[in-house]
Design an enzyme around this catalytic site. Sequence first.
Site, PDB file in Angstrom:
ATOM      1  N   ARG A 241      -6.377  -6.299  -9.085  1.00  0.00           N
ATOM      2  CA  ARG A 241      -5.778  -6.286  -7.757  1.00  0.00           C
ATOM      3  C   ARG A 241      -4.668  -7.333  -7.743  1.00  0.00           C
ATOM      4  NH1 ARG A 241      -7.487  -1.943  -7.254  1.00  0.00           N
ATOM      5  NH2 ARG A 241      -8.942  -1.119  -5.704  1.00  0.00           N
ATOM      6  N   GLU A 270       1.330  -5.126  -2.226  1.00  0.00           N
ATOM      7  CA  GLU A 270       1.575  -3.723  -2.505  1.00  0.00           C
ATOM      8  C   GLU A 270       1.868  -2.923  -1.238  1.00  0.00           C
ATOM      9  OE1 GLU A 270      -1.134  -2.908  -5.949  1.00  0.00           O
ATOM     10  OE2 GLU A 270      -1.154  -0.931  -5.012  1.00  0.00           O
ATOM     11  N   HIS A 288       0.750   1.035  -9.681  1.00  0.00           N
ATOM     12  CA  HIS A 288      -0.711   1.186  -9.529  1.00  0.00           C
ATOM     13  C   HIS A 288      -1.196   2.534 -10.100  1.00  0.00           C
ATOM     14  CE1 HIS A 288      -4.235  -0.495  -6.988  1.00  0.00           C
ATOM     15  NE2 HIS A 288      -4.684   0.139  -8.072  1.00  0.00           N
TER      16      HIS A 288
HETATM   17  C1  DGY Z   1      -9.341   1.594  -8.182  1.00  0.00           C
HETATM   18  O1  DGY Z   1      -9.994   2.632  -8.294  1.00  0.00           O
HETATM   19  O2  DGY Z   1      -9.780   0.589  -7.622  1.00  0.00           O
HETATM   20  C2  DGY Z   1      -7.977   1.589  -8.767  1.00  0.00           C
HETATM   21  O3  DGY Z   1      -7.284   0.444  -8.461  1.00  0.00           O
HETATM   22  C3  DGY Z   1      -7.215   2.830  -8.377  1.00  0.00           C
HETATM   23  O4  DGY Z   1      -7.766   3.890  -8.991  1.00  0.00           O
END
Ligand code: DGY
Length: 328
Positions: A241, A270, A288
């Site tokens: 993240r 983001e 992402h």
């Molecule tokens: C998640 O699943 O947490 C990813 O960041 C996106 O698929």
Amino acid sequence: MSDRPNVLVTRPIMAMPLARLSKRCDVTVHENDFGIPSDELLKVVEGRDALITMLTEVVDAELLRASGPQLKIVANHAVGFDNVNLADCTAAGVMASNTPDVLTETTADTAFSLLMTAARRVGEGERFLRRREPWIWGPLMMLGQDVHHKTMGIVGFGRIGQAVARRAKGFGMTVIYADAILLPPEVEAETGARRVELDELLREADFISIHTNLTPETRHLFGAEQFRAMKPTAVLVNTSRGPVVDEAALADALAAGELFAAGLDVFEREPEVTDALLDLENVVVIPHLGSATVDTRDAMGHLAVENVFAAIDGERPPTLLNPEVLKG
Ligand code: DGY
């Protein structure tokens, strides 16, 4: 009025899981590719029995209240669930689920491809050719860092971190990891990884791949101090993240040569990307895409649908995040 369960899917998902969901439920898919503005989301959730949400939506008490007491489950279409307030879900008697496991290998592939791309200056080379610059092969041209037989440091050694370790092992790398949890010896043996403190990892690793959840403790886990501690030849990869990394500090550190390069799939604010990063050649950025393959998005969709079906059937969803809700 239909007696079929009423489900909101906040963004278009893959066709097969959607068709499966639509066979049993009245489904509304919000078609806007930029997501639902939060004020509109509060209106469209009303009266739903289940929500399939994305990591871009905040699931909290306000949203749960707006939905109403009939809401059974919020099935997040992601493994990460920092957008979901689990305590609020439990307090509202709503189950919450995510989509773990099905995206582990795909996300590890993404991390490794960012690592290779950043280390070997692939993005920079591509941009160079696309600018139609004059060139001829040269012994000193665009030299990168070797990946094979170097030291890989993995921060957060859960499912995806371990999958990255297995890839690193295939490249003959030494693998170290930092995690609050000490793993069983068989996991360390399978991945060939050794646990170290974060300070040691920062000093020793040639490559650092971040796989922690976003929590108050991991926000800005990587900042100016951590970048200064890294090798000037090191490469940092983040597919977890964005807010785990202080992006402004990273841009400064990369510009100052405190580390060699970075590969980022996720961003602090983001979808905004810190401008200073976009001006640097030694950063690889992708929007992402960690789990973005046809097969994996199919699997994530199916798992989210299975969680919804279980909840409406009064069963325990396969990847329930707040089992304490069942005790209430
Ligand atoms: C998640 O699943 O947490 C990813 O960041 C996106 O698929």
